[in-house]
Enzyme design. Sequence first.
Site, PDB file in Angstrom:
ATOM      1  N   ASP A   1       7.714   6.130  12.631  1.00 27.73           N
ATOM      2  CA  ASP A   1       9.142   6.365  12.859  1.00 27.73           C
ATOM      3  C   ASP A   1       9.547   7.571  12.007  1.00 27.73           C
ATOM      4  O   ASP A   1       8.688   8.250  11.413  1.00 27.73           O
ATOM      5  CB  ASP A   1       9.966   5.097  12.582  1.00 27.73           C
ATOM      6  CG  ASP A   1       9.996   4.697  11.117  1.00 27.73           C
ATOM      7  OD1 ASP A   1       9.305   5.343  10.296  1.00 27.73           O
ATOM      8  OD2 ASP A   1      10.699   3.729  10.783  1.00 27.73           O
TER       9      ASP A   1
ATOM     10  N   CYS B   1       5.559   3.684   8.713  1.00 22.25           N
ATOM     11  CA  CYS B   1       7.029   3.635   8.652  1.00 22.25           C
ATOM     12  C   CYS B   1       7.425   3.708   7.187  1.00 22.25           C
ATOM     13  O   CYS B   1       6.644   4.206   6.367  1.00 22.25           O
ATOM     14  CB  CYS B   1       7.587   2.414   9.383  1.00 22.25           C
ATOM     15  SG  CYS B   1       7.148   0.806   8.703  1.00 22.25           S
TER      16      CYS B   1
ATOM     17  N   THR C   1       7.830   1.283   4.969  1.00 22.39           N
ATOM     18  CA  THR C   1       7.010   0.360   4.165  1.00 22.39           C
ATOM     19  C   THR C   1       5.697  -0.041   4.837  1.00 22.39           C
ATOM     20  O   THR C   1       4.848  -0.656   4.190  1.00 22.39           O
ATOM     21  CB  THR C   1       7.774  -0.952   3.941  1.00 22.39           C
ATOM     22  OG1 THR C   1       8.070  -1.513   5.238  1.00 22.39           O
ATOM     23  CG2 THR C   1       9.070  -0.722   3.183  1.00 22.39           C
TER      24      THR C   1
ATOM     25  N   HIS D   1     -13.007  -8.917   6.504  1.00 25.33           N
ATOM     26  CA  HIS D   1     -12.679 -10.334   6.674  1.00 25.33           C
ATOM     27  C   HIS D   1     -11.773 -10.611   7.871  1.00 25.33           C
ATOM     28  O   HIS D   1     -11.902 -11.666   8.503  1.00 25.33           O
ATOM     29  CB  HIS D   1     -12.004 -10.872   5.409  1.00 25.33           C
ATOM     30  CG  HIS D   1     -12.940 -10.976   4.246  1.00 25.33           C
ATOM     31  ND1 HIS D   1     -12.673 -11.745   3.131  1.00 25.33           N
ATOM     32  CD2 HIS D   1     -14.152 -10.409   4.012  1.00 25.33           C
ATOM     33  CE1 HIS D   1     -13.676 -11.649   2.264  1.00 25.33           C
ATOM     34  NE2 HIS D   1     -14.582 -10.823   2.772  1.00 25.33           N
TER      35      HIS D   1
ATOM     36  N   HIS E   1     -16.377 -15.352   9.158  1.00 19.97           N
ATOM     37  CA  HIS E   1     -15.056 -14.809   9.491  1.00 19.97           C
ATOM     38  C   HIS E   1     -14.760 -14.815  10.987  1.00 19.97           C
ATOM     39  O   HIS E   1     -13.609 -14.678  11.380  1.00 19.97           O
ATOM     40  CB  HIS E   1     -14.930 -13.387   8.950  1.00 19.97           C
ATOM     41  CG  HIS E   1     -15.110 -13.305   7.469  1.00 19.97           C
ATOM     42  ND1 HIS E   1     -14.224 -13.877   6.575  1.00 19.97           N
ATOM     43  CD2 HIS E   1     -16.111 -12.773   6.718  1.00 19.97           C
ATOM     44  CE1 HIS E   1     -14.656 -13.682   5.338  1.00 19.97           C
ATOM     45  NE2 HIS E   1     -15.798 -13.014   5.401  1.00 19.97           N
TER      46      HIS E   1
HETATM   47  C1  RB5 Z   1      13.627   2.837   8.458  1.00 23.94           C
HETATM   48  O1  RB5 Z   1      14.708   3.098   7.627  1.00 23.94           O
HETATM   49  C2  RB5 Z   1      12.820   1.658   7.914  1.00 23.94           C
HETATM   50  O2  RB5 Z   1      13.552   0.494   8.049  1.00 23.94           O
HETATM   51  C3  RB5 Z   1      11.481   1.556   8.598  1.00 23.94           C
HETATM   52  O3  RB5 Z   1      10.809   2.766   8.443  1.00 23.94           O
HETATM   53  C4  RB5 Z   1      10.501   0.520   8.076  1.00 23.94           C
HETATM   54  O4  RB5 Z   1      10.354   0.617   6.700  1.00 23.94           O
HETATM   55  C5  RB5 Z   1      10.671  -0.852   8.542  1.00 23.94           C
HETATM   56  O5  RB5 Z   1       9.846  -1.723   8.236  1.00 23.94           O
END
Ligand code: RB5
Length: 155
Positions: A8, A64, A66, A97, A132
């Site tokens: 994203d 993204c 996180t 695994h 596994h």
């Molecule tokens: C975008 O602001 C953020 O929410 C997205 O990149 C991501 O971290 C969601 O899990």
Amino acid sequence: MHIPIASDHAGLPLKQALIAALAAEGLSFDDLGTHGPESVDYPDFAHAVSAKVAGTEAFGILVCGTGIGMAIAANRHPGIRAAVLHNATEARLTRAHNNANIACLGARTTGIEVALDAIRAFLASPFEGGRHVGRVQKLDPALAKQGAAGAKTTS
Ligand code: RB5
């Protein structure tokens, strides 16, 4: 073999840096977007990469903010085992695994050098099989049903 990859807007800079560095090492990518800084919805990109990976031997990469939202969305696809990676050890172990087939990274949590090491480890590490196999089948209820007769988890 082009590795499907997407991000994203939050993940775009890390995705671009990963593609540049890994292309220089000989890897090639199918970049499914996003391509600009405008705000977009990460599930759209998770679904695009998952559709390319599910039912194949391919690996995919999602980035993204996180890595977490991408993993949640990707893991709704049967046959997708997406893992959020923070280092090469997690990458190696989730291949060994969990037979993970999509690597998810967070641009707000993971720097480029650590992310590169994680992706290199992810792509190079084999699934261990053995004990596994049955466990991985049980991750997906449909696969577990098919594999129940032969699945054994002994250790
Ligand atoms: C975008 O602001 C953020 O929410 C997205 O990149 C991501 O971290 C969601 O899990």
